[in-house]
Scaffold this motif. Structure first.
Motif, PDB file in Angstrom:
ATOM      1  N   PRO A  97       0.782  -1.235   0.000  1.00 21.13           N
ATOM      2  CA  PRO A  97       0.000   0.000   0.000  1.00 21.13           C
ATOM      3  C   PRO A  97       0.815   1.286   0.000  1.00 21.13           C
ATOM      4  O   PRO A  97       0.242   2.364  -0.084  1.00 21.13           O
ATOM      5  N   THR A  98       2.151   1.179   0.089  1.00 20.17           N
ATOM      6  CA  THR A  98       2.973   2.387   0.056  1.00 20.17           C
ATOM      7  C   THR A  98       3.307   2.746  -1.388  1.00 20.17           C
ATOM      8  O   THR A  98       3.874   1.926  -2.110  1.00 20.17           O
ATOM      9  N   PRO A  99       2.962   3.938  -1.846  1.00 17.77           N
ATOM     10  CA  PRO A  99       3.259   4.325  -3.233  1.00 17.77           C
ATOM     11  C   PRO A  99       4.751   4.308  -3.515  1.00 17.77           C
ATOM     12  O   PRO A  99       5.583   4.414  -2.608  1.00 17.77           O
ATOM     13  N   ASP A 100       5.097   4.188  -4.801  1.00 15.77           N
ATOM     14  CA  ASP A 100       6.506   4.236  -5.183  1.00 15.77           C
ATOM     15  C   ASP A 100       6.653   4.880  -6.559  1.00 15.77           C
ATOM     16  O   ASP A 100       5.662   5.216  -7.226  1.00 15.77           O
ATOM     17  N   ALA A 101       7.924   5.041  -6.980  1.00 12.99           N
ATOM     18  CA  ALA A 101       8.213   5.729  -8.245  1.00 12.99           C
ATOM     19  C   ALA A 101       7.657   4.985  -9.454  1.00 12.99           C
ATOM     20  O   ALA A 101       7.136   5.631 -10.378  1.00 12.99           O
ATOM     21  N   PRO A 102       7.737   3.635  -9.529  1.00 11.42           N
ATOM     22  CA  PRO A 102       7.141   2.962 -10.685  1.00 11.42           C
ATOM     23  C   PRO A 102       5.633   3.210 -10.817  1.00 11.42           C
ATOM     24  O   PRO A 102       5.117   3.323 -11.930  1.00 11.42           O
ATOM     25  N   GLY A 103       4.932   3.309  -9.713  1.00  8.31           N
ATOM     26  CA  GLY A 103       3.511   3.600  -9.780  1.00  8.31           C
ATOM     27  C   GLY A 103       3.245   4.997 -10.308  1.00  8.31           C
ATOM     28  O   GLY A 103       2.346   5.211 -11.135  1.00  8.31           O
ATOM     29  N   ALA A 104       4.030   5.961  -9.831  1.00  9.17           N
ATOM     30  CA  ALA A 104       3.884   7.335 -10.325  1.00  9.17           C
ATOM     31  C   ALA A 104       4.199   7.402 -11.817  1.00  9.17           C
ATOM     32  O   ALA A 104       3.509   8.092 -12.582  1.00  9.17           O
TER      33      ALA A 104
END
Length: 433
Positions: A97-104
């Motif tokens: 559930p923690t966002p990261d750079a690949p998701g952005a």
């Protein structure tokens, strides 16, 4: 107990679980909701969520001879293992559930894919639970690290999902209708799998293709209510209220349609339909039971005891079904392993106190319960005695996972490639008056 044993109950609970997953399997439920493809123009597929990879595969299978392009983002390890190598829809993987750079980066890529389309083009958006974190793209002036800090506060707050997503939408360049607005004037058809109580399109993955009726003022009020400690830039952004998300009536969403292909209630009804063949009378309490997980577990235990003692609200052999997204408010100084499902189940188990003739399951249909590698767990009459732990202390420390691991009743499925929230089933063998 009318022929009910631990083994029979385990098998019945496993069958009910499979019925829920089958009802939400994109390969079976998605094709009938597809729109007519455009006579001319492009088809661009985008999407975010725990079911995104399997939803994309379902589109590719159904439209095998149509030219498709696009990209979806799902969680690490949730791609389809037997997907063809020549797939037309790219699948990105990011953290949850923690966002990261690949998701952005995936969210930015989706926005780029839909910009510049025309009226003859079709954007097919595949949306499912988990999409909020997987497509976290900061609004102008904010950074990903700042939104990661916000996400941490949201998860700690105990706020229900619709309140979390109200805040997220006012910090995003992707959600709150912004994906659909970027695709204007193309037609946008969203196919969604709901993981939220009430199936509100604006809450599922923070509603990237639907208008957002919430405001900066509401987001600020929620931050204050929960006493969230947010980065200064985020606080300033919410205070400035510079750019609201896309509001109802915005002409850029005039050609946007929304189709719900699987929901928590559909999964519960599938479980209810499967129950008679297992020798059980089903009763569905609802698909939107919320609140603190451990407290809901206590309440569900009371209902099961009433059924076992008085035949109310249902006479056994029966199964009591429910769904909905509970919350776990993390207490300072605790860092246990588990999630909503096992915490609810442990609260239930403590209230049942080993009562014979009652068996239960709590599990998350995405296959991952909170911060664990299990979908959930089973509770048998002997579970607490078998685990050899101080179970009340474990509950206080949010160590529900450890209890069921020690009792060998965890459900380890891996990612299921769908997500219609938590399902709970309690088998009551019969009256014990």
């Amino acid at each position: 107990m009318n022929g009910w044993t631990d083994d029979r109950a385990r098998q019945a609970l496993a069958s009910l679980w499979q019925a829920a997953l089958s009802a939400a399997d994109p390969l079976s439920c998605l094709p009938s909701f597809l729109p007519e493809p455009p006579a001319q123009g492009r088809i661009v597929v985008v999407g975010a969520g725990k079911a995104a990879a399997k939803m994309a595969l379902a589109v590719e299978k159904a439209w095998a001879h149509l030219p498709l392009s696009g990209v979806v983002v799902t969680t690490h390890g949730a791609d389809v293992a037997d997907a063809p190598a020549n797939r037309r829809i790219a699948v990105r993987q990011a953290n949850h559930p923690t966002p990261d750079a690949p998701g952005a980066a995936a969210a930015a890529e989706m926005l780029e894919q839909v910009r510049g389309l025309g009226e003859q083009d079709l954007v097919l958006a595949l949306i499912s639970g988990g999409g909020s974190s997987l497509s976290t793209l900061p609004a102008p002036g904010l950074t990903l690290d700042e939104l990661i800090a916000v996400n941490r506060e949201l998860l700690r707050s105990g706020a229900p999902i619709h309140e979390m997503n109200c805040i997220r939408k006012h910090l995003s360049a992707f959600s709150g209708g912004r994906l659909a607005a970027a695709a204007h004037p193309a037609r946008v058809v969203t196919l969604a799998i709901s993981d939220v109580p009430g199936d509100d399109p604006g809450v599922i993955a923070s509603g990237p293709t639907v208008p957002d009726p919430t405001s900066f003022a509401e987001a600020r009020a929620l931050v204050a209510h929960y006493g969230m400690n947010l980065p200064p830039a985020v606080t300033a952004h919410l205070a400035a209220g510079a750019e609201e998300s896309i509001k109802p009536g915005d002409p850029r969403l005039a050609r946007a349609e929304y189709r719900m292909i699987a929901t928590p209630m559909m999964a519960l009804r599938a479980m209810a339909d499967a129950a008679p063949a297992l020798g059980l009378t089903p009763i569905i309490l609802g698909d939107a039971l919320e609140g603190e997980a451990r407290q809901l577990g206590t309440a569900l235990a009371g209902i099961a005891i009433s059924a076992a003692t008085h035949g109310v609200p249902v006479r056994g052999p029966a199964v009591i079904l429910s769904g909905g997204e509970t919350t776990v408010t993390i207490q300072p100084g605790t860092d246990g392993r588990g999630g909503r499902g096992t915490e609810c189940l442990l609260g239930m188990a403590l209230a049942l106190n080993g009562r014979p003739g009652i068996w239960a399951m709590c599990a998350d249909t995405d296959g991952i319960d909170g911060r664990s590698d299990a979908a959930g767990a089973l509770c048998l009459p002997g579970t607490l005695a078998d685990c050899g732990m101080d179970c009340r202390a474990a509950l206080a420390a949010h160590r529900s996972y450890d209890v069921f691991a020690a009792a060998n009743t965890l459900m380890k499925t891996g990612p299921t490639l769908t997500n219609v929230n938590d399902v709970r089933a309690i088998i009551v063998a019969g009256q014990q008056e």
